[in-house]
Structure formats: C-alpha cells, structure tokens
Motif scaffolding. Structure first.
Motif, PDB file in Angstrom:
ATOM      1  N   GLY A 134      15.070   2.165  33.691  1.00 56.82           N
ATOM      2  CA  GLY A 134      15.609   0.819  33.605  1.00 56.82           C
ATOM      3  C   GLY A 134      17.127   0.819  33.501  1.00 56.82           C
ATOM      4  O   GLY A 134      17.742   1.810  33.095  1.00 56.82           O
ATOM      5  N   GLU A 143      12.342   0.093  24.965  1.00 56.85           N
ATOM      6  CA  GLU A 143      13.681  -0.476  25.043  1.00 56.85           C
ATOM      7  C   GLU A 143      14.621   0.211  24.044  1.00 56.85           C
ATOM      8  O   GLU A 143      14.177   0.805  23.061  1.00 56.85           O
ATOM      9  CB  GLU A 143      13.618  -1.975  24.735  1.00 56.85           C
ATOM     10  CG  GLU A 143      12.710  -2.782  25.665  1.00 56.85           C
ATOM     11  CD  GLU A 143      13.361  -3.100  27.009  1.00 56.85           C
ATOM     12  OE1 GLU A 143      14.405  -2.491  27.337  1.00 56.85           O
ATOM     13  OE2 GLU A 143      12.812  -3.947  27.735  1.00 56.85           O
ATOM     14  N   THR A 161      15.749  -6.625  30.818  1.00 57.72           N
ATOM     15  CA  THR A 161      14.555  -6.136  31.507  1.00 57.72           C
ATOM     16  C   THR A 161      13.812  -7.286  32.183  1.00 57.72           C
ATOM     17  O   THR A 161      13.361  -7.161  33.332  1.00 57.72           O
ATOM     18  CB  THR A 161      13.627  -5.431  30.504  1.00 57.72           C
ATOM     19  OG1 THR A 161      14.335  -4.323  29.928  1.00 57.72           O
ATOM     20  CG2 THR A 161      12.371  -4.930  31.174  1.00 57.72           C
TER      21      THR A 161
END
Length: 242
Positions: A134, A143, A161
């Motif tokens: 990502g 995350e 995201t």
C-alpha cells in the motif's frame, strides 16, 4: 532479500507466476497465502494459462487469502471472494473447500478471526505468501500503527487506503470502513514471502519498506527481517532504490 527489477509487466508477471508454480510443482500439497488488488492480476492470469497448458495441478493445494472487507456480501463484485473467483479460482482445479477467505459477514468477527488463525495453524506453515504494497506501507490491511497485531484481526481502514480503493467502487462512500486481515506475525512465519510492486507512485514507499528503518509506522519494513523475501519490481517502482 532478493530484489528483481523488470522492464515489462509481462516479464514481471511471468516471474511471479513461475515462483508460485515452482512451489506447487515441488510440493503438490503446498499452502499458499494469496493477495488481491490490481498488482497480482497479471500473475494470476499467467498461472491460469500455465495450468491450462497442463503444467501443474492445484488439486492438492490449500490457499488462505490475506483479507476481506467487513459487510460486503460474498457475491458483491468488489468482495475479495468475487475477485478470487474471477481471476483465479473458477479457472483452476482447486477444490472450493481448500480455498479460504476470512468471512467479513460473520456474526462474531472476533470469533471469525480466531477461527481463521486456527485453520491456518491446522494447515501448517504457509509455503509462500504473496503480497502487494500500500501507499502508506500497509501489507494486507495492516495499517501503520504504534504496534501491530500478530494474528487475524478487525482493522479500521485508513482514509488513504479507502481513497486508493475507491477506484473499484462507484464512490468513496461505498468503500467499506473495516476489513478482516491476516496479522503481520502470521505473514512473517511464511517460508517465502513474495512482494510484488508496480508503478512510479509506489517508488517512495518501496524505498521506505526495503531500505528505510524497520518501524511499525511502515508495516512493510518488517519484511526486511524475513530470511527469504523475494521482491519483484517494475522499473518505475524501483526508481528510488539506492
């Protein structure tokens, strides 16, 4: 860490598929961790082509996907179950009972996370985990955070995201706000990790992940600790590596 840079999508996809198919040919009962998103599509297409040419079978393979959105029906076109069916599962001979994806509609999400971890443990160590990257350094939906969770868990998706995934939905408002994701601890237990990254927009985070400090602020940087990390990059994604 082995880093390979390719001048064309075709060569990169062929290399990625070759690593996966090589594991299956060596071990017909391999346990594979699979990923979704735009990056693996070409790899899956190459795998399907190789399968159709009779190069190997998935009949004995077991798969575990990294993640699934919370609250999307299984047949929703943007669910990861639908994605895997479209790009891989319906084209190969993998028995449906051997293809595992977290249930984002389970009545008890915490219990579903425990169940998923138990299934992975019962199957044995993942022979390979396929990953994308990502823009904020997340792997799966792990995350950036002060601390990362070892096992499968419910995650609140970062706004960055959600915006990155909004291209797959009619609007940002329709992008789910939560997902179930395999934990970093499970990912790092894999025998081999295959990280695939494409595009100039990922060049900065590729440098942070592979050559920056190891920190939970960039979850992918923890991959530097893995003894068998294979990285496939296109020329644009590799541009800022020293």
């Amino acid at each position: 860490m082995n880093v390979w840079v390719y001048d064309s999508d075709d060569k990169l996809n062929e290399a990625g598929a070759g690593i996966i198919s090589g594991i299956v040919q060596t071990n017909p009962r391999a346990v594979l961790g699979l990923a979704t998103g735009g990056t693996p599509v070409g790899i899956y297409k190459q795998l399907v082509g190789d399968f159709e040419r009779g190069m190997f079978s998935f009949r004995g393979v077991t798969t575990f996907n990294l993640d699934e959105y919370v609250g999307l029906p299984e047949n929703h076109p943007e669910s990861y179950r639908a994605y895997m069916n479209e790009h891989l599962f319906r084209h190969i001979d993998l028995p449906s009972g051997q293809a595992h994806i977290p249930d984002g509609n389970a009545p008890d999400l915490e219990a579903e996370c425990r169940r998923y971890d138990e299934r992975i443990e019962d199957a044995g160590q993942l022979d390979l985990q396929l990953l994308g990257l990502g823009h904020n350094g997340h792997i799966g939906f792990n995350e950036p955070a002060h601390a990362l969770i070892k096992g499968t868990h419910v995650v609140d998706l970062a706004e960055e995201t959600r915006k990155a995934n909004a291209r797959f939905f009619p609007s940002l408002d329709e992008v789910p706000r939560q997902a179930l994701t395999m934990g970093v601890g499970t990912i790092l237990k894999s025998k081999t990790i295959l990280l695939v990254v494409k595009g100039a927009d990922k060049a900065d985070i590729v440098r942070r992940a592979l050559q920056g400090p190891i920190t939970t602020d960039c979850p992918a940087s923890l991959l530097q600790t893995h003894p068998h990390l294979v990285v496939l990059l296109d020329r644009a994604a590799a541009e800022k590596l020293s």
